[in-house]
Design a protein around this motif. Sequence first.
Motif, PDB file in Angstrom:
ATOM      1  N   GLY A 262       0.810  -1.223   0.000  1.00 26.42           N
ATOM      2  CA  GLY A 262       0.000   0.000   0.000  1.00 26.42           C
ATOM      3  C   GLY A 262       0.839   1.266   0.000  1.00 26.42           C
ATOM      4  O   GLY A 262       0.360   2.333  -0.364  1.00 26.42           O
ATOM      5  N   MET A 263       2.085   1.157   0.424  1.00 29.56           N
ATOM      6  CA  MET A 263       2.944   2.335   0.390  1.00 29.56           C
ATOM      7  C   MET A 263       3.373   2.675  -1.038  1.00 29.56           C
ATOM      8  O   MET A 263       3.666   3.825  -1.345  1.00 29.56           O
ATOM      9  CB  MET A 263       4.195   2.091   1.238  1.00 29.56           C
TER      10      MET A 263
ATOM     11  N   SER B 220      -3.717   2.614   2.658  1.00 28.51           N
ATOM     12  CA  SER B 220      -2.882   2.789   1.465  1.00 28.51           C
ATOM     13  C   SER B 220      -3.152   4.125   0.774  1.00 28.51           C
ATOM     14  O   SER B 220      -2.263   4.698   0.164  1.00 28.51           O
ATOM     15  CB  SER B 220      -3.103   1.632   0.487  1.00 28.51           C
TER      16      SER B 220
ATOM     17  N   SER C  97      -0.928   6.498   3.034  1.00 28.82           N
ATOM     18  CA  SER C  97       0.455   6.251   3.428  1.00 28.82           C
ATOM     19  C   SER C  97       1.456   6.686   2.357  1.00 28.82           C
ATOM     20  O   SER C  97       1.270   6.411   1.182  1.00 28.82           O
ATOM     21  CB  SER C  97       0.647   4.763   3.758  1.00 28.82           C
TER      22      SER C  97
ATOM     23  N   PHE D  41       3.612   6.687  -1.927  1.00 29.28           N
ATOM     24  CA  PHE D  41       2.541   6.755  -2.915  1.00 29.28           C
ATOM     25  C   PHE D  41       1.196   6.782  -2.190  1.00 29.28           C
ATOM     26  O   PHE D  41       0.603   5.753  -1.929  1.00 29.28           O
ATOM     27  CB  PHE D  41       2.617   5.572  -3.898  1.00 29.28           C
ATOM     28  N   GLY D  42       0.737   7.973  -1.860  1.00 25.19           N
ATOM     29  CA  GLY D  42      -0.532   8.128  -1.147  1.00 25.19           C
ATOM     30  C   GLY D  42      -1.518   8.905  -1.999  1.00 25.19           C
ATOM     31  O   GLY D  42      -1.530  10.131  -1.977  1.00 25.19           O
ATOM     32  N   PRO D  43      -2.385   8.201  -2.754  1.00 20.20           N
ATOM     33  CA  PRO D  43      -3.274   8.895  -3.686  1.00 20.20           C
ATOM     34  C   PRO D  43      -4.091  10.010  -3.024  1.00 20.20           C
ATOM     35  O   PRO D  43      -4.253  11.082  -3.616  1.00 20.20           O
ATOM     36  CB  PRO D  43      -4.183   7.775  -4.189  1.00 20.20           C
TER      37      PRO D  43
HETATM   38 NA    NA Z   1       0.052   4.563   0.048  1.00 17.47          NA
END
Ligand code: NA
Lengths: 439, 195, 319
Positions: free
Chosen positions: A342-343, A383, A386, A389-391
């Motif tokens: 999720g990161m 995710s 975090s 890559f945190g949309p």
């Molecule tokens: Na993320």
Amino acid sequence: MLNLQDLGIGGGSLTMFALLLGLLVTGMPLAFVTILVALIFALGWFGPMVIPIVTTRIYSFITQYVFVSVPMFVLMASILDRSGIARDLFDAMKIIGGRVRGGVAVQTLVVSVILAAMSGIIGGEIVLLGLLALPQMLRLGYDRNMAIGVVCSGGALGTMIPPSIVLIIYGLSANVSIGDLFTASFVPGLLLASLYAAYVLIRVRLNPSLAPLPDEGDGMAAADRWSLMKGLIMPLLVVVFVLGSIYGGIASVTEASAIGVAGVILSTVLRGEFSWRMLWDSALQTLSTCGMIVWIGIGASALIGVYNLMGGIRFIEGLLLNVSDTPIVIVLLMMLILGVLGMFLDWVGIALLCIPIFAPIVVKLGYDPVWFGVLFSMNMQVSFLSPPFGPAAFYLKSVAPPGITLGIIFRSLVPFIGLQILALALVLAFPWIALWWKP
Amino acid sequence: METQHDGGAAPPGQPTDRLSAVIAWIGRYLCILFIVSTAVSVYEIVMRYLFNSPTVWVHETTTTLTAICFAFGGAYCLATDKHIRVVLIYDHVGPRVRRWMDIVISLVGAGVCGLMAYASWGMAWKSLFTPSGAFRIETSGSAWNPPSPALLKPFLFLILVVMTLQFLLQMWRHIRRPPGDVHHGQPGAGVYEDA
Amino acid sequence: QGKGKTYELRFQSSDTSGALAFQIARDWAERVGKMSGGRIRIEMMPVGSVVEYSETLEAVGAGILQGHVTDSSYFTGKDPAFALIANPVGAWSDPNDMLNFFNYGGGREVYNQIVNPYGVQFIGASAAAVESIASRVPIDKVADLKGLKIRAPEGLVQSTFAAAGASPVNLPQSEVFTSLDKGVIEAADATTLATNDSMGLHDIAKHPLWPGFHSLPIVDISINKAIWDEMPEDLKTILTVSVNDLARDSVSRVAMMDKKVAAKLRARGDVTIHDWPLEERQKFRQIAQSQWAKFAERSPNAQKVYQALTAYLKDQGLL
Ligand code: NA
Ligand code: NA
């Protein structure tokens, strides 16, 4: 030429994540960082003939029907922002919740739960809250970091409260009833929203400077109060329109966002604020915002296609093999894998990688796959927030007022990620939070 | 516009070359498609719910219109410098290092878009010609059967070519920029992100 | 040429990982591994893993994927012939009629003429069961279709429902559940009875049409042609024969699952299964067959399929 296959899938995965992280901080536009990594691995792992995966996935990504609702949410937000409706709405909310310290932040969370019931595409929801609620909370003197956290975590609730595209994809991939998933995720969704609200209320009680009490409300004449309260009527009507059209079977979830836009335009006409210029400017902002958020998604989608071809699914499978015989340890390990992925990856990619492997194992271990679906969805909440890559952070950044950098946003999200993990732990420890309705 | 000179810093959000100016200009009109797709969606809902006669064309029309705007949005954000960046390093270095970073980033960007343009050429070609080379228009295959793939695939190719050129023009501008020029504000000021 | 070589092949299925059809395809891949003594290793990947379901034909041709297991109706937009050969609505009342067409009735040869130029070799056909329709309202005859808001996929199915007087709505699979739940659509042509049931469709649409009569799509198992051409004969034979076994496995397991679910639905009391009488099925078939000719006119390949199909059906007394 360098053959990346020599790294093996484990080394390849690590290199890929390190490369993502390293390139991300250089200042290269995000969308092109993920595409670049996808291209490097397509070329270095397989050779030039595999590059078309990237463009094929771009084509498939932008032609998804459900994404029609993204520009509609952004358009709705831009029009509300340009008219006086947003301001009036928050002024009215200030009167209702004004006497409670932190009341407007809690009301914003209520608004996000209502938005979550209208859609399951968080890009549109966070942009909407970012354009409306964030500037208004800042105007009312709320602590910046708290306001950012409320908007991102609240907007992400879209996938916990039905309808939810995350739960639908899980249901289709894990062979679980979508209706059961919707029922099961509702209480955990509200639990998350309540945790956020409790956090806000406790923090402002300990440190009153985080959320000032409005003073003008106290001595206000009844007539003034009423005129402010009228600010609530139009937005409420739009909400009734949209929710009514979904739950009354008039429009599909994606179509309902068009009803929302029509309702908002109608409101500006009734308030005498409508102009073609305003509508046109809103459309132009929609183009710009969608360009930003869709191209981030494009890069993420391209990357996952290449990673799957590299053998990502088998790699995840291998991580779980022979680790432990204790069922709960395996489930915890799955949560950890989801958290780490999720990161770096988008939730669709994580779903493609993990659900085909995790869901059958969970059933074999004797757990309810509906419960696991809720856990998956809650993990995806993390995710969205975090780093790196945190949309949710990127969506907010695309519309945030000047001065709010990605660094500030991610720092503001830390306590909210903590709350999400707490909620996840609660549902993990007490499955009845999700499954109370099952006989 | 006081610092506007050849290769100098333009105000944030303004196109810095003619191609980007054209893209920004087209964007002003293309964005109207969002309003059109909202209108036809409402039309579909009314026709289906009130008149019990759903259209065959609305779903695919809205999908195609938004896809055009999404693809174009990539070039538009490049023209107006709206793509999101993480400036952890960039924001803390001086003008000279920044100039070099800008040059490398635009060069890599051009490479990325160029590779994608190359890859999408095949996709665009196949949407217009059968494997044996005969001309035919790829359609969606639905009952209405619009030629949306034959429209969108070549359009995507075109956009990727434009983006490659945009990156190259930006690189050229950064090369010609005076090394001491304060691009995107003073280091540490976080101005870049506010653009 | 390929003697002694190990083939590592990545196949993408058009089914989600939870679907029975995907499990069946994966079991086949495993058996091919055993039968070939490990000389063919197939990794079966679920829908959307590498490319979208509508793009696998070109991905297999380009060698990005080495094969696919799919309903080739998805390629109708590239050539209308795919619609006609993959799901000739109203042609098959039994999966065996379809399998016989491909194995003995000239179907395989015609199909390879269509896909070979794409760089793809058709190994063989599998099938599931005639699909069920999930419906909120009772539908017992062709006349009941008039004005019915029904979700139908692209290809011949949609056109046939339109010709029968229904109003087909174009919704993606991901919106079928919510739209059916809230009544935006009254019925959905989604998939088999058992898969519809596991999605929870019968909790919200209590009038399923079963056994189905409208849609028996092909499960097309194809491989990259360059790989096929260099493969030694024994491996080719293993693939071809194993696909016949896959078809048998698939038809049996899906039918058993459907029957089990039907028994469960009958027992639960609040769901009514609607089984169309023979004369209504015939009426629907005639409407469907009127659509074939229209599709046949759209491309030379479609014409070829039309001729092969009608010749086979006449030969077997099925027309
Ligand atoms: Na993320
Ligand atoms: Na939702």
